[in-house]
Design an enzyme around this catalytic site. Structure first.
Site, PDB file in Angstrom:
ATOM      1  N   GLU A 108      15.441 102.231 -42.331  1.00 29.59           N
ATOM      2  CA  GLU A 108      14.916 100.921 -42.757  1.00 29.59           C
ATOM      3  C   GLU A 108      14.724  99.989 -41.560  1.00 29.59           C
ATOM      4  O   GLU A 108      13.774  99.202 -41.524  1.00 29.59           O
ATOM      5  CB  GLU A 108      15.864 100.297 -43.789  1.00 29.59           C
ATOM      6  CG  GLU A 108      15.844 101.042 -45.117  1.00 29.59           C
ATOM      7  CD  GLU A 108      16.900 100.544 -46.084  1.00 29.59           C
ATOM      8  OE1 GLU A 108      18.071 100.390 -45.665  1.00 29.59           O
ATOM      9  OE2 GLU A 108      16.575 100.302 -47.257  1.00 29.59           O
ATOM     10  N   GLU A 128      20.901 107.124 -49.381  1.00 26.04           N
ATOM     11  CA  GLU A 128      21.688 106.127 -50.132  1.00 26.04           C
ATOM     12  C   GLU A 128      22.113 106.593 -51.525  1.00 26.04           C
ATOM     13  O   GLU A 128      23.220 106.322 -51.974  1.00 26.04           O
ATOM     14  CB  GLU A 128      20.904 104.813 -50.288  1.00 26.04           C
ATOM     15  CG  GLU A 128      20.862 103.959 -49.042  1.00 26.04           C
ATOM     16  CD  GLU A 128      19.703 104.291 -48.133  1.00 26.04           C
ATOM     17  OE1 GLU A 128      19.081 105.355 -48.314  1.00 26.04           O
ATOM     18  OE2 GLU A 128      19.423 103.477 -47.237  1.00 26.04           O
TER      19      GLU A 128
HETATM   20  N1  COA Z   1      28.778 104.427 -41.261  1.00 22.01           N
HETATM   21  C1  COA Z   1      30.009 104.444 -40.765  1.00 22.01           C
HETATM   22  N2  COA Z   1      30.434 105.362 -39.885  1.00 22.01           N
HETATM   23  C2  COA Z   1      29.546 106.299 -39.534  1.00 22.01           C
HETATM   24  C3  COA Z   1      28.235 106.350 -40.029  1.00 22.01           C
HETATM   25  C4  COA Z   1      27.867 105.349 -40.942  1.00 22.01           C
HETATM   26  N3  COA Z   1      26.642 105.287 -41.471  1.00 22.01           N
HETATM   27  N4  COA Z   1      27.605 107.405 -39.482  1.00 22.01           N
HETATM   28  C5  COA Z   1      28.488 108.001 -38.655  1.00 22.01           C
HETATM   29  N5  COA Z   1      29.661 107.326 -38.692  1.00 22.01           N
HETATM   30  C6  COA Z   1      30.867 107.619 -37.940  1.00 22.01           C
HETATM   31  C7  COA Z   1      31.596 108.833 -38.474  1.00 22.01           C
HETATM   32  O1  COA Z   1      32.401 108.513 -39.588  1.00 22.01           O
HETATM   33  C8  COA Z   1      32.391 109.240 -37.255  1.00 22.01           C
HETATM   34  O2  COA Z   1      33.495 108.386 -37.153  1.00 22.01           O
HETATM   35  P1  COA Z   1      34.923 108.974 -36.670  1.00 22.01           P
HETATM   36  O3  COA Z   1      34.655 109.531 -35.282  1.00 22.01           O
HETATM   37  O4  COA Z   1      35.812 107.773 -36.669  1.00 22.01           O
HETATM   38  O5  COA Z   1      35.283 110.033 -37.662  1.00 22.01           O
HETATM   39  C9  COA Z   1      31.444 108.900 -36.088  1.00 22.01           C
HETATM   40  O6  COA Z   1      30.528 107.943 -36.600  1.00 22.01           O
HETATM   41  C10 COA Z   1      30.651 110.063 -35.597  1.00 22.01           C
HETATM   42  O7  COA Z   1      30.008 110.663 -36.718  1.00 22.01           O
HETATM   43  P2  COA Z   1      29.864 112.246 -36.862  1.00 22.01           P
HETATM   44  O8  COA Z   1      29.377 112.517 -38.244  1.00 22.01           O
HETATM   45  O9  COA Z   1      31.111 112.920 -36.407  1.00 22.01           O
HETATM   46  O10 COA Z   1      28.704 112.503 -35.766  1.00 22.01           O
HETATM   47  P3  COA Z   1      27.614 113.667 -35.725  1.00 22.01           P
HETATM   48  O11 COA Z   1      26.929 113.486 -34.420  1.00 22.01           O
HETATM   49  O12 COA Z   1      28.217 114.984 -36.074  1.00 22.01           O
HETATM   50  O13 COA Z   1      26.583 113.304 -36.923  1.00 22.01           O
HETATM   51  C11 COA Z   1      25.151 111.856 -38.213  1.00 22.01           C
HETATM   52  C12 COA Z   1      25.779 112.160 -36.835  1.00 22.01           C
HETATM   53  C13 COA Z   1      24.404 110.545 -38.056  1.00 22.01           C
HETATM   54  C14 COA Z   1      24.192 112.985 -38.608  1.00 22.01           C
HETATM   55  C15 COA Z   1      26.269 111.736 -39.291  1.00 22.01           C
HETATM   56  O14 COA Z   1      27.269 110.881 -38.785  1.00 22.01           O
HETATM   57  C16 COA Z   1      25.821 111.188 -40.620  1.00 22.01           C
HETATM   58  O15 COA Z   1      25.242 111.899 -41.427  1.00 22.01           O
HETATM   59  N6  COA Z   1      26.120 109.879 -40.874  1.00 22.01           N
HETATM   60  C17 COA Z   1      25.971 109.248 -42.154  1.00 22.01           C
HETATM   61  C18 COA Z   1      24.553 108.921 -42.451  1.00 22.01           C
HETATM   62  C19 COA Z   1      24.358 108.220 -43.752  1.00 22.01           C
HETATM   63  O16 COA Z   1      24.643 108.693 -44.844  1.00 22.01           O
HETATM   64  N7  COA Z   1      23.796 107.041 -43.595  1.00 22.01           N
HETATM   65  C20 COA Z   1      23.364 106.237 -44.688  1.00 22.01           C
HETATM   66  C21 COA Z   1      24.159 105.016 -44.792  1.00 22.01           C
HETATM   67  S1  COA Z   1      23.362 103.894 -45.898  1.00 22.01           S
END
Ligand code: COA
Length: 243
Positions: A108, A128
């Site tokens: 977004e 979402e």
């Molecule tokens: N909100 C809060 N924390 C988040 C986050 C989010 N949207 N996205 C990632 N993080 C945090 C993780 O919880 C993790 O925290 P920790 O180290 O304290 O456990 C840290 O960021 C690293 O994330 P991780 O998933 O281990 O990294 P990755 O490189 O393997 O994967 C992504 C990266 C972006 C693919 C994955 O983090 C992800 O899918 N995030 C969520 C996306 C999502 O659903 N967003 C929509 C929100 S409306």
């Protein structure tokens, strides 16, 4: 270290998201920092480039740890939606450089910019609904505007992920470039040679086409923010490593 690093290169302002440990997840402090920059940027002609300070990232969405705790009242503050509105309303053009996951609020954020350039590492999705909420910061209307209602349905209902090429085919990004930083600089250089006043007025003219579903989105999000389903789904994401 600020959450949004600002580097001014003449009339080109580089705004770098700098929260790599959370993959640039947009918490209130980060969007607040972005908002402060926007307030300064509207005072003099400038083109904004939004990107990640860390290569291989863009923004992993709204901060789920914060979202989980927000209730209906907080939804009405429309924290991210409001900042994205102000970004979209920046008086001169804006460019997003996407070099990694642009998920949920990250996608977004990119859509609130005028132009989008993605690297082959970019991924776009609106996850979402899997978290029990809706894409309330513009996804429900900016996404169909860019990719058409059919593709928007697929992305919103199923969480479909698009890589950079698929996003370009769908119209979600304008182009794919291996080095988004240098390509962004080139595009910005071309734009900033135009008349600032004419750019500003063209932006205003194009804004006449925007639909206005924002108030519905905010109200619907308020309903969802209070649901136990949302709390459980977000907890599942935050605790996924311990499962
Ligand atoms: N909100 C809060 N924390 C988040 C986050 C989010 N949207 N996205 C990632 N993080 C945090 C993780 O919880 C993790 O925290 P920790 O180290 O304290 O456990 C840290 O960021 C690293 O994330 P991780 O998933 O281990 O990294 P990755 O490189 O393997 O994967 C992504 C990266 C972006 C693919 C994955 O983090 C992800 O899918 N995030 C969520 C996306 C999502 O659903 N967003 C929509 C929100 S409306």
């Amino acid at each position: 270290m600020s959450l949004v690093d600002v580097r001014r290169e003449g009339a080109i302002w580089w705004l770098a998201l700098a929260r790599p440990e959370k993959r640039n997840a947009l918490d209130a402090a980060t969007v607040g920092a972005l908002d402060e920059v926007l307030a300064q940027a509207h005072r003099q002609p400038c083109l904004l480039i939004v990107h990640s300070a860390t290569p291989g990232m863009f923004a992993a969405g709204a901060d789920i740890a914060e979202l989980r705790e927000r209730d209906a009242d907080a939804a009405f503050l429309a924290i991210n939606a409001g900042v994205f509105e102000r970004l979209e309303a920046h008086r001169w053009p804006t460019i997003a450089l996407i070099d990694g996951p642009a998920l949920g609020g990250g996608c977004e954020l990119a859509m609130a910019c005028d132009l989008r350039i993605a690297s082959p590492r970019a991924v776009f999705a609106q996850p979402e609904l899997g978290l029990g909420i809706l894409a309330g910061a513009g996804g429900n209307w900016r996404l169909p505007q860019l990719v058409g209602v059919g593709m928007a349905r697929r992305m919103l209902y199923t969480g479909l992920r698009l890589d950079a090429e698929a996003a370009a085919d769908a119209g979600l990004v304008d182009e794919v470039a291996d080095d988004v930083i240098s390509r962004g600089a080139e595009v910005a250089a071309v734009i900033t040679r135009q008349s600032w006043r004419a750019l500003e007025l063209t932006k205003l003219a194009l804004r006449a086409h925007r639909p206005a579903t924002t108030s519905f989105d905010i109200t619907a999000q308020a309903l969802l923010f209070d649901s136990p389903d949302k709390y459980e789904r977000m907890t599942r994401f935050l605790e996924r490593k311990s499962r």
